[in-house]
Design a protein around this motif. Sequence first.
Motif: not given
Length: 342
Positions: A260-261, A273-278, A284-286, A306-309
Amino acid sequence: MLRIHFTAEDLGRIRLATGPDPAWEALLSLHVLGARDVDLDVHAWRTRVRSSLDVASRPLLRLAPPRGYSPDFLTPAEGTTDPDAAAEAIASTSPVRLRTDMTALAEQQQMPSWADALASGRPAARRGLGTALRRYHRQALSPYWPQIAATVDAELSARARSFLTGGTEQLLNSLHPAVRWRAPILHVTYPRDQDVHLDGRGLRLVPSYFCRGAPITLRDPSLSPVLVYPASRGIDSLRPGGAVRKADALDRLLGRTRAATLVTIAETQYATGSEIARRLSISPASASEHASVLREAGLIDSLRVRNTIRHVLTPLGADLLEGRAAASPVGAESAPTRGTGR
């Protein structure tokens, strides 16, 4: 030869599409339907669609001949990834634009009886055009859209990497063999001689599954500049349903949440990562752990903006989703974590 003239401002205003443009894919797929010779990977699609095309959609073939001019209004310059919004924008074309473009089309071919009503901007004719486009997308494109999107997304990921590693020059030179950047002009092999002066408006770059020959642009230089070019990543024969939806096979190979990821990254350009987690209802760690495993397997790339992966699909990842690399030695999780699958 097409020559696109840049100013210093334009170099900072190059924009990549965020996904496949339904209006351009519709137009260019109509070109494929009307062509005598087509690439092998769209031959089966062409045979299926031509034999069963909805009667309401058949007039579109007269609006989009495989050679020569196709009306600019069929591909709104602003662009969208929503098929219904694209159809609505086309059906809402101003009478002046309709008359101008239909007159240009009539100069190269004999027009059917209904063309004058459309050229005059009559409401019934414009509604009919919108209906034809929606039905065409549902029948000819929607069943194959996941695969089209995966191909275009893989191409966008490659172009993003080109820009990050080599800047604007590498981005422009890597678009297509027919494209050459000789500052301040982008030279494109083209069937007609045309100059486009950007004059600070920038340029939108749109990779397309159905763009099968040279890159293409709008004829009217006053419209917002765009260059549509063939996507070259993850090209494969179109199959109804698209392999991106092969969730069961992916679940068995990767594990439910990791699969699913991967699908989420394919469907969400530059996913964080936060979009995937949501989207998957996981921590977020997963999400970060699953992305790390996918990156180590070569299925995704992770780019720092910038500051985002942000995570993007690689060509290998696109191949896996299309079913061409199911035997690749990628890692699989032993037990999925909390969340939903596809």
